[in-house]
Scaffold this motif. Structure first.
Motif, short mmCIF file in Angstrom:
data_model
loop_
_atom_site.label_atom_id
_atom_site.label_comp_id
_atom_site.label_asym_id
_atom_site.label_seq_id
_atom_site.Cartn_x
_atom_site.Cartn_y
_atom_site.Cartn_z
N ILE A 156 0.85 -1.18 0.00
CA ILE A 156 0.00 0.00 0.00
C ILE A 156 0.89 1.23 0.00
O ILE A 156 2.07 1.15 0.38
CB ILE A 156 -0.85 0.06 1.29
CG1 ILE A 156 -0.03 -0.58 2.42
CG2 ILE A 156 -2.21 -0.56 1.12
CD1 ILE A 156 -0.48 -0.30 3.76
N SER A 169 -6.04 8.20 5.33
CA SER A 169 -5.62 7.16 4.38
C SER A 169 -5.55 5.79 5.06
O SER A 169 -5.93 4.78 4.47
CB SER A 169 -4.25 7.47 3.80
OG SER A 169 -4.32 8.62 3.04
N TYR A 218 -9.15 4.57 5.43
CA TYR A 218 -9.71 4.02 4.19
C TYR A 218 -9.13 2.65 3.88
O TYR A 218 -9.84 1.74 3.48
CB TYR A 218 -9.45 4.98 3.02
CG TYR A 218 -10.31 6.22 3.05
CD1 TYR A 218 -11.57 6.19 3.66
CD2 TYR A 218 -9.88 7.41 2.50
CE1 TYR A 218 -12.37 7.32 3.71
CE2 TYR A 218 -10.68 8.56 2.54
CZ TYR A 218 -11.91 8.51 3.15
OH TYR A 218 -12.69 9.63 3.20
N THR A 219 -7.83 2.54 4.06
CA THR A 219 -7.17 1.26 3.78
C THR A 219 -7.74 0.15 4.67
O THR A 219 -8.08 -0.94 4.19
CB THR A 219 -5.65 1.38 4.01
OG1 THR A 219 -5.18 2.44 3.19
CG2 THR A 219 -4.91 0.11 3.67
N LYS A 266 -10.61 0.09 6.17
CA LYS A 266 -12.01 -0.18 5.79
C LYS A 266 -12.08 -1.05 4.55
O LYS A 266 -12.90 -1.96 4.45
CB LYS A 266 -12.74 1.14 5.53
CG LYS A 266 -13.27 1.76 6.81
CD LYS A 266 -14.41 2.73 6.49
CE LYS A 266 -15.09 3.21 7.75
NZ LYS A 266 -15.55 4.59 7.61
N LYS A 267 -11.21 -0.74 3.58
CA LYS A 267 -11.22 -1.45 2.31
C LYS A 267 -10.83 -2.92 2.50
O LYS A 267 -11.44 -3.82 1.92
CB LYS A 267 -10.25 -0.77 1.34
CG LYS A 267 -10.64 -0.96 -0.11
CD LYS A 267 -9.85 -0.03 -1.02
CE LYS A 267 -8.87 -0.82 -1.85
NZ LYS A 267 -7.87 0.04 -2.50
N ILE A 268 -9.84 -3.12 3.34
CA ILE A 268 -9.34 -4.50 3.51
C ILE A 268 -10.31 -5.33 4.36
O ILE A 268 -10.46 -6.52 4.15
CB ILE A 268 -7.93 -4.49 4.14
CG1 ILE A 268 -6.96 -3.79 3.18
CG2 ILE A 268 -7.44 -5.91 4.43
CD1 ILE A 268 -5.58 -3.59 3.73
N GLY A 269 -10.95 -4.66 5.34
CA GLY A 269 -11.86 -5.39 6.21
C GLY A 269 -11.10 -6.12 7.30
O GLY A 269 -10.62 -5.49 8.23
#
Ligand code: KG4
Ligand code: ZN
Length: 384
Positions: free
Chosen positions: A246, A268, A271-272, A274-277
């Motif tokens: 990343i 950032s 968001y990362t 959240k995106k990965i879970g």
């Protein structure tokens, strides 16, 4: 000059007794005694420092810490009824402290001190008040003047200590110096032309870098304070040879000025995450690594610019975040490449302590006389 110093601006309750001599051209000092109680464990369940808990803990721990650094032999000063009345007014918001004060002061032999140095800001006001009122109470019963100290001048002064001993080799600081102050509440670049002449030439527009470490740690499910946790994971990632998949931004790195911004970096990370879970251990390490790399890049780049712009001869770095090994190494590489002196506090004096407050109080005595302390005030946002 013998100094008793008091620090209660955040979540460390700390006292020290120092012996200092010299003037602005060169000075030395010795730490005679020091005691520190860290409240970190108590604040962990809140995920950060909880001000009213900090205040209560300071009030409970100041007298026990004082008994650690003084002689308790029953030969203390007697407190007259009149003084008792004054003390009761002074400490009316700290009943625990008042009770312990009245009980113990008559038992504690007055230490040989000429001045009391106390942090008056910046910091959490309820916490600062406890230290200030304690200083005023001691000043009254021991008839000793008080020097109010700016906590950030304390972090600057922290580089003067080497292993709690006299550090004469550090007396010759080549000015102008740049101080990079990085803590949970501050990210500042300060130009120092001589002791007491401070000019803030850059600061954060939003979060402090320590705050960004702490918030990132929280997003990764790590305990407070997050700085050491992130640093540990990042180091493990480096040892494993992990390359981050990343990329986080280096906010304001090319802004052309000396200001910082760390809230975008934290966003950032958010968001990362959240995106990965679901984050596995390796992903946490990658995030910690890339976060530390990004924060370090910005700090080093801006500090280098500050040094070059001001033609500085010395870099001083203070504040809890400089306990971070990777940041220490990278700043040192940068100053080596410029051929200038770097002064870093030992890792345990990077975070809050009273030794640095005593030295800052001594440095301040070159330009201001200590006084009996009636007008002391806590100033949460006190500036250098
Ligand atoms: O100076 P300090 O003890 O208190 C303030 O005046 O704020 O600084 C505390 C800050 C916290 O944000 C903590 O996470 C950070 O210093 N810190 C670190 C490290 N150790 C403490 N940040 C990064 N790496 C570390 N090893
Ligand atoms: Zn601090």
């Amino acid at each position: 000059m013998k100094i008793l110093s008091i620090e209660t601006s955040c979540d460390e309750t700390a006292l020290a007794i120092l012996d200092a001599s010299g003037n602005e051209k060169g000075f030395k000092f010795k730490v005679n005694n020091t005691a520190l109680y860290s409240q970190i464990e108590k604040h962990k369940e809140y995920g950060g420092v909880f001000p009213s808990l900090a205040k209560r803990e300071h009030a409970l721990n100041l007298i026990p810490l004082l008994t650690e650094i003084t002689v308790v032999n029953g030969n203390g000063v007697e407190i007259s009824e009149e003084t008792k009345k004054e003390l009761t007014e002074m400490l009316d918001r700290e009943p625990d402290l008042l009770k312990a004060f009245l009980e113990y002061i008559p038992k504690i032999s007055k230490p040989d001190i000429d001045m009391i140095a106390v942090t008056t800001g910046p910091g959490l006001e309820p916490a600062l008040w406890v230290g200030i009122n304690f200083a005023r109470a001691l000043s009254l019963v021991w008839q000793t003047p008080i020097m109010p100290v700016n906590h950030m001048e304390g972090h600057i002064a922290s580089v003067m200590v080497e292993a709690e001993e006299i550090s004469p080799e550090i007396q010759d600081i080549a000015f102008p110096a740049i101080a990079l102050l990085i803590s949970g509440g501050h990210t500042q670049l300060v130009k120092i032309d001589s002791w007491g002449k401070y000019e803030i030439i850059g600061s954060t527009r939003d979060d402090a870098v320590g705050e960004a470490f702490d918030k990132t740690a929280r997003l990764l499910g790590l305990p407070y304070p997050g700085g050491p946790e992130i640093s540990k994971l990042a180091q493990e990632a480096r040892n494993m040879g992990l390359v981050p998949s990343i990329e986080f931004p280096r906010p304001m790195i090319n802004s052309g000025d000396l200001n910082f911004s760390f809230s975008g970096l934290k966003t950032s990370v958010l968001y990362t995450v959240k995106k990965i879970g679901e984050l596995d251990e390796n992903m946490k390490k990658e995030i910690a690594l890339e976060f530390e790399n990004a924060a370090t890049d910005v700090l080093v780049t801006k500090t280098k610019k500050a040094i070059e712009d001001s033609n500085a001869q010395t870099l001083i770095v203070g504040g809890g975040v400089i306990a971070n090994r990777f940041i220490r190494e990278n700043l040192t590489t940068m100053t080596d490449s410029l051929g200038i002196q770097i002064l870093l506090p030992s890792r345990d004096l990077s975070t809050d302590n009273a030794i640095m407050i005593g030295i800052a109080g001594f440095i301040k005595s070159f330009r201001e006389k200590p006084a009996m302390g009636a007008n002391l005030k806590a100033i949460g946002n006190l500036s250098l």
